[in-house]
Design an enzyme around this catalytic site. Structure first.
Site, PDB file in Angstrom:
ATOM      1  CE  LYS A   1     103.199  33.232 119.139  1.00 19.08           C
ATOM      2  NZ  LYS A   1     101.911  32.554 118.869  1.00 19.08           N
ATOM      3  CG  ASN A   2     102.676  31.365 115.132  1.00 15.34           C
ATOM      4  OD1 ASN A   2     102.476  31.366 116.347  1.00 15.34           O
ATOM      5  ND2 ASN A   2     102.158  32.265 114.309  1.00 15.34           N
TER       6      ASN A   2
ATOM      7  NE  ARG B   1      91.965  30.743 118.240  1.00 18.15           N
ATOM      8  CZ  ARG B   1      90.765  30.201 118.140  1.00 18.15           C
ATOM      9  NH1 ARG B   1      89.838  30.511 119.007  1.00 18.15           N
ATOM     10  NH2 ARG B   1      90.485  29.370 117.160  1.00 18.15           N
TER      11      ARG B   1
ATOM     12  CB  CYS C   1      90.362  35.173 119.842  1.00 18.38           C
ATOM     13  SG  CYS C   1      91.886  35.767 119.185  1.00 18.38           S
TER      14      CYS C   1
ATOM     15  NE  ARG D   1      92.643  32.983 115.816  1.00 18.64           N
ATOM     16  CZ  ARG D   1      93.874  33.192 116.280  1.00 18.64           C
ATOM     17  NH1 ARG D   1      94.099  34.046 117.240  1.00 18.64           N
ATOM     18  NH2 ARG D   1      94.892  32.529 115.768  1.00 18.64           N
TER      19      ARG D   1
ATOM     20  CG  ASP E   1     100.617  36.440 112.689  1.00 19.43           C
ATOM     21  OD1 ASP E   1      99.452  36.780 112.930  1.00 19.43           O
ATOM     22  OD2 ASP E   1     101.055  35.301 112.935  1.00 19.43           O
TER      23      ASP E   1
ATOM     24  CB  ILE F   1      93.635  36.449 107.871  1.00 17.87           C
ATOM     25  CG1 ILE F   1      94.549  36.492 106.643  1.00 17.87           C
ATOM     26  CG2 ILE F   1      93.679  35.087 108.543  1.00 17.87           C
ATOM     27  CD1 ILE F   1      94.332  35.412 105.622  1.00 17.87           C
TER      28      ILE F   1
ATOM     29  NE  ARG G   1      99.510  34.595 123.693  1.00 10.12           N
ATOM     30  CZ  ARG G   1      98.640  34.522 122.703  1.00 10.12           C
ATOM     31  NH1 ARG G   1      97.719  35.439 122.568  1.00 10.12           N
ATOM     32  NH2 ARG G   1      98.671  33.528 121.845  1.00 10.12           N
TER      33      ARG G   1
HETATM   34  C1  UD1 Z   1      97.791  30.787 112.865  1.00  9.10           C
HETATM   35  C2  UD1 Z   1      98.841  31.534 113.634  1.00  9.10           C
HETATM   36  C3  UD1 Z   1      98.466  33.003 113.758  1.00  9.10           C
HETATM   37  C4  UD1 Z   1      98.215  33.588 112.377  1.00  9.10           C
HETATM   38  C5  UD1 Z   1      97.215  32.734 111.605  1.00  9.10           C
HETATM   39  C6  UD1 Z   1      97.028  33.185 110.175  1.00  9.10           C
HETATM   40  C7  UD1 Z   1      99.718  29.879 115.159  1.00  9.10           C
HETATM   41  C8  UD1 Z   1      99.840  29.392 116.557  1.00  9.10           C
HETATM   42  N1  UD1 Z   1      98.949  30.951 114.970  1.00  9.10           N
HETATM   43  O1  UD1 Z   1      96.583  30.854 113.616  1.00  9.10           O
HETATM   44  O2  UD1 Z   1      99.548  33.695 114.386  1.00  9.10           O
HETATM   45  O3  UD1 Z   1      97.691  34.891 112.512  1.00  9.10           O
HETATM   46  O4  UD1 Z   1      97.647  31.365 111.580  1.00  9.10           O
HETATM   47  O5  UD1 Z   1      98.246  33.206 109.519  1.00  9.10           O
HETATM   48  O6  UD1 Z   1     100.330  29.348 114.253  1.00  9.10           O
HETATM   49  N2  UD1 Z   1      89.009  29.471 110.503  1.00  9.10           N
HETATM   50  C9  UD1 Z   1      87.735  28.973 110.465  1.00  9.10           C
HETATM   51  N3  UD1 Z   1      87.503  27.699 110.925  1.00  9.10           N
HETATM   52  C10 UD1 Z   1      88.514  26.914 111.405  1.00  9.10           C
HETATM   53  C11 UD1 Z   1      89.815  27.435 111.437  1.00  9.10           C
HETATM   54  C12 UD1 Z   1      90.043  28.720 110.984  1.00  9.10           C
HETATM   55  O7  UD1 Z   1      86.789  29.644 110.030  1.00  9.10           O
HETATM   56  O8  UD1 Z   1      88.247  25.768 111.806  1.00  9.10           O
HETATM   57  C13 UD1 Z   1      89.273  30.847 110.041  1.00  9.10           C
HETATM   58  C14 UD1 Z   1      89.710  31.759 111.186  1.00  9.10           C
HETATM   59  O9  UD1 Z   1      88.610  32.295 111.853  1.00  9.10           O
HETATM   60  C15 UD1 Z   1      90.496  32.814 110.443  1.00  9.10           C
HETATM   61  C16 UD1 Z   1      91.123  32.052 109.285  1.00  9.10           C
HETATM   62  O10 UD1 Z   1      90.386  30.838 109.167  1.00  9.10           O
HETATM   63  O11 UD1 Z   1      89.627  33.801 109.941  1.00  9.10           O
HETATM   64  C17 UD1 Z   1      92.580  31.723 109.448  1.00  9.10           C
HETATM   65  O12 UD1 Z   1      92.782  31.024 110.638  1.00  9.10           O
HETATM   66  P1  UD1 Z   1      93.931  29.950 110.826  1.00  9.10           P
HETATM   67  O13 UD1 Z   1      94.772  29.906 109.600  1.00  9.10           O
HETATM   68  O14 UD1 Z   1      93.325  28.683 111.316  1.00  9.10           O
HETATM   69  O15 UD1 Z   1      94.795  30.593 111.989  1.00  9.10           O
HETATM   70  P2  UD1 Z   1      95.360  29.889 113.265  1.00  9.10           P
HETATM   71  O16 UD1 Z   1      95.897  28.541 112.917  1.00  9.10           O
HETATM   72  O17 UD1 Z   1      94.395  30.008 114.388  1.00  9.10           O
END
Ligand code: UD1
Length: 418
Positions: free
Chosen positions: A22-23, A93, A117, A122, A305, A327, A397
């Site tokens: 999915k991701n 998201r 969330c 996030r 995950d 994370i 999902r």
């Molecule tokens: C993706 C995955 C999710 C997985 C996560 C971490 C998808 C659709 N989802 O989510 O399943 O759990 O990676 O492996 O691929 N952060 C910030 N600012 C930002 C962006 C992120 O502070 O602009 C922080 C987030 O709050 C979090 C951390 O960075 O604490 C990691 O987030 P991120 O790697 O961006 O996860 P997603 O891409 O949302």
């Protein structure tokens, strides 16, 4: 609303095929916004988040056909609006990944901010800071991010942390920017490499995907792709734990061990026999698991995950294990539900101390997010009596036909109307 009913205590054995990730599929779907040429995506999992993405692309003016199961043909030639509305973004998201491609191709985008969330705050600040470095003018207006730019310019970007989503958004945006972009501290997840492979097939010029430094030389336009999605390493890990927790013997076909290194080491340390076999990974377990400490980290570390699923296994392990989540700040929503099933877990900040028990008992429990819900399924498979899991839409999902797949392995699991 549906619920999942499990009569636990059955040993799982046999072979199961992992679906597409999915991701990985989600950014690959959003990448089609970068081109007016058709794209064919294969091995697409049939899960709710993919259906949401289809609706979003159609709402933007794209067309999506499904000529056969798990294959989508996408055509974004007709995209005539650059607005991703709140009603779709709030349920998923990853919809924020429309921002980079729309801005890069059309010079404007208006995307709802994702909002809160269950697993913690996030923010999207890293996505926005990167696009600003590329020359975008960004405003937040009434819950929407509005971004404009005549043409994005290549830039030198250091990510504050290796965010998966930010890396994907910026990588996609940079493919059509003027000049070169260098992204440092980039996320290294296999899903990023899969995206870069498809973008390269579209004509993008990318080096270093899968490492912490990605370099992109922008091009004027991109063509289509014909691309199969990689296997879902999180689904693979979930089935391997299902084998370990039921003292079973399961081979996951299509699984790639190189995508799961640290996780497989932890599963072996817990006492399971984990081996690469032709076409997949096999997990055999014949004794109570041993306690193992884990700490989640960006790839190639232990995946956040799979944290909840591994904790389910540790609830039955011999000894005390420490599960550290680095994370997401609030990714322990499954703890109280596991405690209702007899688990002994003490939370202290971003850590959980799990004291393994000899058995768990079935109970009615509530799914709170995607991975938490599958952790309850795993606990239910191993529990002594009946478990009923409510709010199954979280599970839907991200997991395709999970009851069918687990039933075929010997589980007593079914879906009922709640
Ligand atoms: C993706 C995955 C999710 C997985 C996560 C971490 C998808 C659709 N989802 O989510 O399943 O759990 O990676 O492996 O691929 N952060 C910030 N600012 C930002 C962006 C992120 O502070 O602009 C922080 C987030 O709050 C979090 C951390 O960075 O604490 C990691 O987030 P991120 O790697 O961006 O996860 P997603 O891409 O949302």
């Amino acid at each position: 609303m549906d619920k999942i009913v499990i009569d636990g205590g059955r040993r799982l054995a046999g072979r199961v095929r992992a679906g597409g990730a999915k991701n990985a599929a989600l950014p690959l779907l959003f990448a089609t916004l970068l081109t007016d040429k058709p794209c064919t995506l294969r091995n697409v999992p049939s899960v709710a988040d993919i259906r949401t993405t289809r609706r979003l692309l159609e709402r933007l003016g794209g067309s999506v056909d499904e000529p056969e199961a798990n294959t989508l043909v996408l055509d974004c030639a007709g995209v005539d609006t650059q607005e991703a509305p709140y009603d779709l973004v709030r349920t998923m998201r990853a919809s924020f990944l429309t921002l980079g491609p729309l801005l890069a191709r059309f010079g404007r985008a208006r995307v709802s901010q994702p909002g809160g969330c269950a697993i913690g705050s996030r923010p999207v600040d890293i996505h926005l800071a990167g696009l600003a470095r590329m020359g975008a003018q960004i405003e937040n207006v009434a819950g929407y991010t509005e971004a404009r730019c005549k043409r994005l310019k290549g830039a030198y970007i250091i990510l504050e942390m290796p965010s998966v989503g930010a890396t994907e958004n910026l990588l996609m945006a940079a493919t059509l920017a003027e000049g070169g972009t260098r992204i440092e501290n980039a996320a290294r997840e296999p899903e990023i490499t899969d995206l870069a492979d498809a973008l390269t097939a579209m004509g993008a010029r990318i080096e270093g995907a899968g490492s912490s430094v990605i370099e992109i030389e922008g091009v004027d336009e991109l063509g289509g792709y014909d691309h199969p999605v990689i296997a879902d390493r999180i689904e693979v890990g979930t089935f391997l734990i299902a084998a370990a927790i039921t003292l079973g013997d399961v081979t996951v076909e299509g699984a790639r061990a190189d995508h799961l290194g640290v996780f497989l080491e932890a599963l072996s340390a817990a006492g399971a026999l984990v081996e690469e076999v032709p076409g997949g990974i096999r997990c055999v377990n014949d004794a109570r698991a041993k306690a193992v400490d884990i700490i989640t980290a960006p790839y190639p570390g232990f995946p956040t995950d799979l944290q909840a699923q591994f904790m389910a296994l540790m609830c039955l392990a011999d000894g005390v294990s420490e599960v550290a989540e680095t994370i997401f700040e609030n990714r322990f929503m499954h703890v109280d539900e596991l405690i209702r099933m007899g688990a002994s877990i003490r939370l202290r900040g971003g850590h959980a101390d799990v004291t393994g028990k000899v058995s768990l008992t079935g109970a009615p429990v509530m799914a709170t997010d995607l991975r938490a819900s599958v952790c309850l399924v795993l606990a239910g498979l191993a529990a002594r009596s009946r478990t009923e899991i409510l709010r199954v839409y979280h599970l839907d999902r991200g997991y395709q036909q999970i009851e069918e797949k687990l039933s075929a392995l010997g589980a007593d699991i079914r879906r009922e109307k709640a």
